[in-house]
Design a protein around this motif. Sequence first.
Motif, PDB file in Angstrom:
ATOM      1  N   LYS A   1      37.717  63.094  29.971  1.00  0.00           N
ATOM      2  CA  LYS A   1      38.528  62.468  28.904  1.00  0.00           C
ATOM      3  C   LYS A   1      38.825  63.516  27.821  1.00  0.00           C
ATOM      4  CE  LYS A   1      36.479  58.150  30.243  1.00  0.00           C
ATOM      5  NZ  LYS A   1      36.275  56.742  29.952  1.00  0.00           N
TER       6      LYS A   1
ATOM      7  N   HIS B   1      44.916  55.664  34.481  1.00  0.00           N
ATOM      8  CA  HIS B   1      43.591  55.309  33.941  1.00  0.00           C
ATOM      9  C   HIS B   1      43.770  54.177  32.927  1.00  0.00           C
ATOM     10  CE1 HIS B   1      39.868  55.556  31.671  1.00  0.00           C
ATOM     11  NE2 HIS B   1      39.352  56.146  32.725  1.00  0.00           N
TER      12      HIS B   1
ATOM     13  N   GLY C   1      32.650  52.940  29.773  1.00  0.00           N
ATOM     14  CA  GLY C   1      32.060  53.409  28.529  1.00  0.00           C
ATOM     15  C   GLY C   1      31.227  52.369  27.806  1.00  0.00           C
TER      16      GLY C   1
HETATM   17  P1  PGA Z   1      32.419  55.905  32.040  1.00  0.00           P
HETATM   18  O1  PGA Z   1      33.983  56.223  32.304  1.00  0.00           O
HETATM   19  O2  PGA Z   1      31.670  56.458  33.239  1.00  0.00           O
HETATM   20  O3  PGA Z   1      32.082  56.630  30.766  1.00  0.00           O
HETATM   21  O4  PGA Z   1      32.278  54.435  31.943  1.00  0.00           O
HETATM   22  C1  PGA Z   1      34.558  56.101  33.561  1.00  0.00           C
HETATM   23  C2  PGA Z   1      36.032  56.431  33.479  1.00  0.00           C
HETATM   24  O5  PGA Z   1      36.681  55.984  32.537  1.00  0.00           O
HETATM   25  O6  PGA Z   1      36.608  57.121  34.347  1.00  0.00           O
END
Ligand code: PGA
Length: 257
Positions: free
Chosen positions: A11, A95, A178
């Motif tokens: 990200k 995404h 997240g």
């Molecule tokens: P996360 O994100 O593992 O922090 O939940 C996954 C993603 O958004 O690809």
Amino acid sequence: MRRKIVAGNWKMNGSKDLSEKLVGYVRGEAGSLDNGVEVVIIPPALYVGDVLAQARGAVSVGVQNVGQWQSGAYTGEISPEMAKDAGCHYVLVGHSERRQLFGETDELVAEKVSLVIASGLTAIVCVGETLAERDSGEAESVVADQVRKGLVAVEQAEDAGKAWKRIVVAYEPVWAIGTGKTATAEDAQAMHASIRSVLKDMGAPAEEISLLYGGSVKADNAAALFSEPDIDGGLIGGASLVAEDFVSICRYVPAST
Ligand code: PGA
């Protein structure tokens, strides 16, 4: 046989220092992964060069987004051709953060997927329902709709057989990203089986398409998720920023039989 893939989506995180240290560590450990998993790192586009320099072919590299054009007066955008020219093999498309924060629609996702596969790169197409959609019993139909609309250009491609080879689908329930909440392995498996049957209906070689799970995957839940028959690896956000955690997750992919 389907490719097993663990991809780290950084990200808007990272730095030159992280690119050097984390990717150097992952490269060192990748040689001892004996489960056939392909490790992919998807940093912010500015760091693709630094990550590639450290990856040295042991780790694949991707970008998190591309514009829906190949070149021209589109200030701030990068194209699939540029990602390919820089040495990437993968592009994340659609995404949920792009859909929710930047207004990306299924139609835009479809345009981007079309350009990505025309460039010879592999699109990791993200789909997933919100909590409200899950609570109202619509999760499967919402996700099926995203798959059908986002991949319409693949279905209609002149050489669809070749086009499908450039598609990976990542199922990421929006409520699990997240948040520390993960779908149970059973629920994730059920959705993956449903996605595979939608792909089959579209004429895709569904048994050969890798389906990744994403949403709070950590070292302590990866084994259960990855042991499900239709889960071919993961798309990892937060835990991909910690070298040891990311490598542990890669190790939990069972060896292909
Ligand atoms: P996360 O994100 O593992 O922090 O939940 C996954 C993603 O958004 O690809």
